[in-house]
Motif scaffolding. Sequence first.
Motif, mmCIF file in Angstrom:
data_model
loop_
_atom_site.group_PDB
_atom_site.id
_atom_site.type_symbol
_atom_site.label_atom_id
_atom_site.label_comp_id
_atom_site.label_asym_id
_atom_site.label_seq_id
_atom_site.Cartn_x
_atom_site.Cartn_y
_atom_site.Cartn_z
ATOM 1 N N ALA A 187 -5.953 -6.421 3.572
ATOM 2 C CA ALA A 187 -7.393 -6.478 3.832
ATOM 3 C C ALA A 187 -7.726 -6.070 5.261
ATOM 4 O O ALA A 187 -8.785 -5.494 5.514
ATOM 5 C CB ALA A 187 -7.914 -7.890 3.562
ATOM 6 N N LEU A 188 -6.824 -6.348 6.180
ATOM 7 C CA LEU A 188 -7.068 -6.013 7.588
ATOM 8 C C LEU A 188 -6.485 -4.659 7.989
ATOM 9 O O LEU A 188 -6.614 -4.252 9.137
ATOM 10 C CB LEU A 188 -6.476 -7.118 8.479
ATOM 11 C CG LEU A 188 -7.064 -8.516 8.267
ATOM 12 C CD1 LEU A 188 -6.300 -9.537 9.088
ATOM 13 C CD2 LEU A 188 -8.541 -8.541 8.592
ATOM 14 N N ASP A 222 -11.125 2.843 2.285
ATOM 15 C CA ASP A 222 -11.708 1.755 1.491
ATOM 16 C C ASP A 222 -11.208 1.692 0.048
ATOM 17 O O ASP A 222 -10.834 0.614 -0.414
ATOM 18 C CB ASP A 222 -13.229 1.829 1.519
ATOM 19 C CG ASP A 222 -13.802 1.210 2.782
ATOM 20 O OD1 ASP A 222 -13.052 0.518 3.504
ATOM 21 O OD2 ASP A 222 -15.003 1.417 3.039
ATOM 22 N N PRO A 223 -11.193 2.787 -0.717
ATOM 23 C CA PRO A 223 -10.743 2.661 -2.112
ATOM 24 C C PRO A 223 -9.290 2.169 -2.216
ATOM 25 O O PRO A 223 -8.976 1.343 -3.073
ATOM 26 C CB PRO A 223 -10.869 4.074 -2.678
ATOM 27 C CG PRO A 223 -11.814 4.775 -1.775
ATOM 28 C CD PRO A 223 -11.671 4.136 -0.431
ATOM 29 N N VAL A 224 -8.434 2.657 -1.331
ATOM 30 C CA VAL A 224 -7.030 2.249 -1.362
ATOM 31 C C VAL A 224 -6.905 0.779 -0.956
ATOM 32 O O VAL A 224 -6.183 -0.001 -1.584
ATOM 33 C CB VAL A 224 -6.174 3.144 -0.433
ATOM 34 C CG1 VAL A 224 -4.749 2.640 -0.352
ATOM 35 C CG2 VAL A 224 -6.221 4.588 -0.894
ATOM 36 N N VAL A 281 -5.781 -4.812 -2.174
ATOM 37 C CA VAL A 281 -6.141 -6.226 -2.016
ATOM 38 C C VAL A 281 -6.397 -6.857 -3.387
ATOM 39 O O VAL A 281 -5.936 -7.970 -3.659
ATOM 40 C CB VAL A 281 -7.366 -6.385 -1.088
ATOM 41 C CG1 VAL A 281 -7.901 -7.803 -1.123
ATOM 42 C CG2 VAL A 281 -7.000 -5.988 0.327
ATOM 43 N N GLY A 282 -7.101 -6.157 -4.249
ATOM 44 C CA GLY A 282 -7.372 -6.690 -5.587
ATOM 45 C C GLY A 282 -6.106 -6.916 -6.388
ATOM 46 O O GLY A 282 -5.954 -7.941 -7.068
ATOM 47 N N THR A 283 -5.177 -5.980 -6.295
ATOM 48 C CA THR A 283 -3.913 -6.118 -7.021
ATOM 49 C C THR A 283 -3.100 -7.286 -6.483
ATOM 50 O O THR A 283 -2.580 -8.104 -7.255
ATOM 51 C CB THR A 283 -3.094 -4.811 -6.917
ATOM 52 O OG1 THR A 283 -3.881 -3.740 -7.452
ATOM 53 C CG2 THR A 283 -1.792 -4.921 -7.672
#
Length: 79
Positions: free
Chosen positions: A30-31, A36-38, A43-45
């Motif tokens: 996240a940091l 952004d898409p990557v 982070v979602g995964t």
Amino acid sequence: MLPEIRRAALETRVQYGLMVVFGALCIVAALSPLQDPVRITTVGTLFGFTAGLWVSHLVQVLQRAVEKSRENAENRAVG
């Protein structure tokens, strides 16, 4: 807190360790300076893995509690 973790079953300790690893990786991702898409996908995964481990752990704890409750009920019925 450490004594409780040391007394926990090996599976539980492995789950805790993986939750910490994936949670930390999630924060690092996240940091990170990725596009952004990557970053969002990563982070979602990683968060999905962390949440999946947590749910798995809760199900495992619930199963153990049910089994223990059934054993106690059977022992009371027999004894």
